[in-house]
Design a protein around this motif. Structure first.
Motif, PDB file in Angstrom:
ATOM      1  N   PHE A  63       0.773  -1.147   0.098  1.00 46.74           N
ATOM      2  CA  PHE A  63       0.050  -0.152   0.074  1.00 46.74           C
ATOM      3  C   PHE A  63       0.853   1.157   0.077  1.00 46.74           C
ATOM      4  CE2 PHE A  63      -3.111  -2.902   1.130  1.00 46.74           C
ATOM      5  CZ  PHE A  63      -4.376  -2.273   0.834  1.00 46.74           C
ATOM      6  N   VAL A  64       0.485   2.241  -0.912  1.00 47.05           N
ATOM      7  CA  VAL A  64       1.291   3.536  -0.991  1.00 47.05           C
ATOM      8  C   VAL A  64       0.222   4.591  -0.219  1.00 47.05           C
ATOM      9  CG1 VAL A  64       2.809   2.964  -2.880  1.00 47.05           C
ATOM     10  CG2 VAL A  64       0.609   3.870  -3.308  1.00 47.05           C
ATOM     11  N   SER A  65       0.720   5.613   0.311  1.00 50.20           N
ATOM     12  CA  SER A  65      -0.138   6.826   0.939  1.00 50.20           C
ATOM     13  C   SER A  65       0.481   7.711   1.184  1.00 50.20           C
ATOM     14  CB  SER A  65      -0.902   6.123   1.987  1.00 50.20           C
ATOM     15  OG  SER A  65      -1.149   7.169   3.023  1.00 50.20           O
ATOM     16  N   SER A  66      -0.088   8.869   1.353  1.00 46.41           N
ATOM     17  CA  SER A  66       0.744  10.109   1.902  1.00 46.41           C
ATOM     18  C   SER A  66       0.218  10.467   3.299  1.00 46.41           C
ATOM     19  CB  SER A  66       0.027  11.427   1.086  1.00 46.41           C
ATOM     20  OG  SER A  66      -1.492  11.390   0.907  1.00 46.41           O
ATOM     21  N   LEU A  67      -0.552   9.263   4.001  1.00 46.09           N
ATOM     22  CA  LEU A  67      -1.079   9.373   5.284  1.00 46.09           C
ATOM     23  C   LEU A  67       0.138   8.837   5.951  1.00 46.09           C
ATOM     24  CD1 LEU A  67      -4.444   8.026   5.220  1.00 46.09           C
ATOM     25  CD2 LEU A  67      -3.796  10.580   5.205  1.00 46.09           C
ATOM     26  N   ASP A  68       0.369   9.223   7.172  1.00 45.63           N
ATOM     27  CA  ASP A  68       1.390   8.544   8.077  1.00 45.63           C
ATOM     28  C   ASP A  68       0.740   8.001   9.382  1.00 45.63           C
ATOM     29  OD1 ASP A  68       3.669   7.702   8.811  1.00 45.63           O
ATOM     30  OD2 ASP A  68       4.368   9.375   9.597  1.00 45.63           O
ATOM     31  N   ASP A  69      -0.558   7.678   9.303  1.00 45.69           N
ATOM     32  CA  ASP A  69      -1.442   7.014  10.523  1.00 45.69           C
ATOM     33  C   ASP A  69      -0.821   5.503  10.989  1.00 45.69           C
ATOM     34  OD1 ASP A  69      -3.347   5.811  12.310  1.00 45.69           O
ATOM     35  OD2 ASP A  69      -5.021   6.822  11.206  1.00 45.69           O
ATOM     36  N   ARG A  70       0.133   5.481  11.719  1.00 42.61           N
ATOM     37  CA  ARG A  70       0.828   4.208  12.228  1.00 42.61           C
ATOM     38  C   ARG A  70      -0.086   3.112  12.445  1.00 42.61           C
ATOM     39  NH1 ARG A  70       4.843   3.786   9.615  1.00 42.61           N
ATOM     40  NH2 ARG A  70       6.064   5.648   9.637  1.00 42.61           N
ATOM     41  N   ARG A  71      -1.371   3.702  13.182  1.00 40.66           N
ATOM     42  CA  ARG A  71      -2.271   2.536  13.670  1.00 40.66           C
ATOM     43  C   ARG A  71      -3.024   1.836  12.294  1.00 40.66           C
ATOM     44  NH1 ARG A  71      -7.356   4.182  16.942  1.00 40.66           N
ATOM     45  NH2 ARG A  71      -8.519   2.609  16.508  1.00 40.66           N
ATOM     46  N   MET A  72      -3.433   2.720  11.362  1.00 38.76           N
ATOM     47  CA  MET A  72      -3.904   2.088  10.006  1.00 38.76           C
ATOM     48  C   MET A  72      -3.149   1.522   9.442  1.00 38.76           C
ATOM     49  SD  MET A  72      -6.540   2.025   8.176  1.00 38.76           S
ATOM     50  CE  MET A  72      -7.883   3.259   8.371  1.00 38.76           C
ATOM     51  N   ILE A  73      -1.870   1.978   9.279  1.00 36.85           N
ATOM     52  CA  ILE A  73      -0.803   1.326   8.448  1.00 36.85           C
ATOM     53  C   ILE A  73      -0.631  -0.267   9.257  1.00 36.85           C
ATOM     54  CG2 ILE A  73       1.380   0.871   7.978  1.00 36.85           C
ATOM     55  CD1 ILE A  73       1.575   4.053   7.466  1.00 36.85           C
ATOM     56  N   GLY A  74      -0.667  -0.037  10.498  1.00 37.27           N
ATOM     57  CA  GLY A  74      -0.374  -1.484  11.316  1.00 37.27           C
ATOM     58  C   GLY A  74      -1.505  -2.439  11.022  1.00 37.27           C
ATOM     59  N   ASN A  75      -2.696  -1.995  11.138  1.00 38.09           N
ATOM     60  CA  ASN A  75      -4.189  -2.713  10.752  1.00 38.09           C
ATOM     61  C   ASN A  75      -3.933  -3.145   9.258  1.00 38.09           C
ATOM     62  OD1 ASN A  75      -5.288  -2.418  13.082  1.00 38.09           O
ATOM     63  ND2 ASN A  75      -6.368  -0.765  12.610  1.00 38.09           N
ATOM     64  N   VAL A  76      -3.665  -2.614   8.359  1.00 38.66           N
ATOM     65  CA  VAL A  76      -3.417  -2.914   6.942  1.00 38.66           C
ATOM     66  C   VAL A  76      -2.445  -3.928   6.826  1.00 38.66           C
ATOM     67  CG1 VAL A  76      -2.776  -2.257   4.651  1.00 38.66           C
ATOM     68  CG2 VAL A  76      -4.441  -0.944   5.852  1.00 38.66           C
ATOM     69  N   VAL A  77      -1.321  -3.877   7.438  1.00 41.09           N
ATOM     70  CA  VAL A  77      -0.379  -5.088   7.453  1.00 41.09           C
ATOM     71  C   VAL A  77      -0.816  -6.235   8.081  1.00 41.09           C
ATOM     72  CG1 VAL A  77       2.187  -5.616   8.255  1.00 41.09           C
ATOM     73  CG2 VAL A  77       1.597  -3.519   6.914  1.00 41.09           C
ATOM     74  N   ALA A  78      -1.370  -5.980   9.267  1.00 39.44           N
ATOM     75  CA  ALA A  78      -1.963  -7.225  10.140  1.00 39.44           C
ATOM     76  C   ALA A  78      -2.976  -7.830   9.219  1.00 39.44           C
ATOM     77  CB  ALA A  78      -2.470  -6.817  11.335  1.00 39.44           C
ATOM     78  N   ASN A  79      -3.572  -7.190   8.226  1.00 44.13           N
ATOM     79  CA  ASN A  79      -4.665  -7.948   7.764  1.00 44.13           C
ATOM     80  C   ASN A  79      -4.224  -8.427   6.173  1.00 44.13           C
ATOM     81  OD1 ASN A  79      -7.702  -7.850   8.802  1.00 44.13           O
ATOM     82  ND2 ASN A  79      -6.563  -5.839   9.693  1.00 44.13           N
ATOM     83  N   GLY A  80      -2.774  -8.470   5.928  1.00 43.37           N
ATOM     84  CA  GLY A  80      -2.369  -9.202   4.593  1.00 43.37           C
ATOM     85  C   GLY A  80      -1.488  -8.443   3.833  1.00 43.37           C
ATOM     86  N   ALA A  81      -1.533  -7.171   4.159  1.00 44.59           N
ATOM     87  CA  ALA A  81      -0.348  -6.285   3.448  1.00 44.59           C
ATOM     88  C   ALA A  81       1.106  -6.745   3.435  1.00 44.59           C
ATOM     89  CB  ALA A  81      -0.562  -4.737   3.223  1.00 44.59           C
ATOM     90  N   ASP A  82       1.997  -6.824   2.815  1.00 41.47           N
ATOM     91  CA  ASP A  82       3.432  -7.021   3.059  1.00 41.47           C
ATOM     92  C   ASP A  82       4.138  -5.712   3.453  1.00 41.47           C
ATOM     93  OD1 ASP A  82       3.594  -9.967   2.404  1.00 41.47           O
ATOM     94  OD2 ASP A  82       2.804  -9.277   0.390  1.00 41.47           O
ATOM     95  N   GLY A  83       3.620  -4.417   3.050  1.00 45.76           N
ATOM     96  CA  GLY A  83       4.289  -3.278   3.442  1.00 45.76           C
ATOM     97  C   GLY A  83       3.693  -2.071   3.107  1.00 45.76           C
ATOM     98  N   HIS A  84       4.026  -0.807   3.435  1.00 46.12           N
ATOM     99  CA  HIS A  84       3.441   0.327   3.109  1.00 46.12           C
ATOM    100  C   HIS A  84       4.606   1.332   2.743  1.00 46.12           C
ATOM    101  CE1 HIS A  84       2.682   4.326   4.448  1.00 46.12           C
ATOM    102  NE2 HIS A  84       1.452   4.432   3.999  1.00 46.12           N
TER     103      HIS A  84
END
Length: 184
Positions: A63-84
């Motif tokens: 996932f790529v993003s201009s956001l730096d929301d660590r909680r959201m990024i952590g949730n995305v990785v925990a749900n299957g993404a390999d990285g941000h």
């Protein structure tokens, strides 16, 4: 982003989807890499990561993003993404991060982290872990390995995920206690 992905993986056949629905319609494609914008129209990143991992279990999902929301990024990785990857990174840093995430994604997904064996850390991740054990900062590790601190951060995150810990100190302690690195 398309230009960077094309330059990073010149042999790749690229498909572009303007939204998640378009991607869902391309189920006949078995991608090795999926790069998705966090702010893609009409979708939830956490749901999308979970859905993508279920549909494409062997793909590297970034996932790529201009956001730096660590909680959201952590949730995305925990749900299957390999990285941000943050969009504020330079094109060179984005290319390095793409390569690092793809190289660090576990082969033969899906695999529970606790069942991974020591051979699944990449050689670069082992180097990073060695330097973490020496107490070096990302900047110092980057200098030692001639890579950017941004790329170091991607590798450190992959090591932490692999070892199922949240801190660098915990990663080193777990590597020692599990015999992952008996030389420590």
């Amino acid at each position: 982003m398309l230009r960077i992905v094309r330059g990073t993986f010149p042999q790749a056949e690229l498909y572009v989807a303007s939204d998640l629905e378009s991607l869902m319609a391309r189920r006949e494609v078995d991608p090795e890499l999926i790069v998705l914008d966090f702010l893609c129209p009409d979708y939830d990143p956490v749901f999308s990561a979970r859905w993508l991992r279920g549909e494409f279990p062997y793909a590297s999902i970034i996932f790529v993003s201009s956001l730096d929301d660590r909680r959201m990024i952590g949730n995305v990785v925990a749900n299957g993404a390999d990285g941000h990857i943050g969009k504020s990174a330079t094109p060179e840093e984005i290319a390095e991060a793409l390569q690092a995430i793809v190289a660090g994604a576990p082969a033969g997904r899906p695999t529970a982290p606790s069942s991974r064996n020591r051979g699944e850390l990449t050689s670069r991740q082992r180097e990073i872990l060695d330097l973490m054990a020496e107490g070096r900062s990302n900047k110092e590790i980057g200098r030692a390995l001639n890579i950017s601190p941004f790329t170091v951060r991607i590798h450190v995150s992959a090591v932490l995920r692999f070892l199922e810990v949240e801190t660098r100190a915990a990663a080193v302690a777990k590597a020692i206690s599990t015999g992952l690195y008996p030389r420590f």
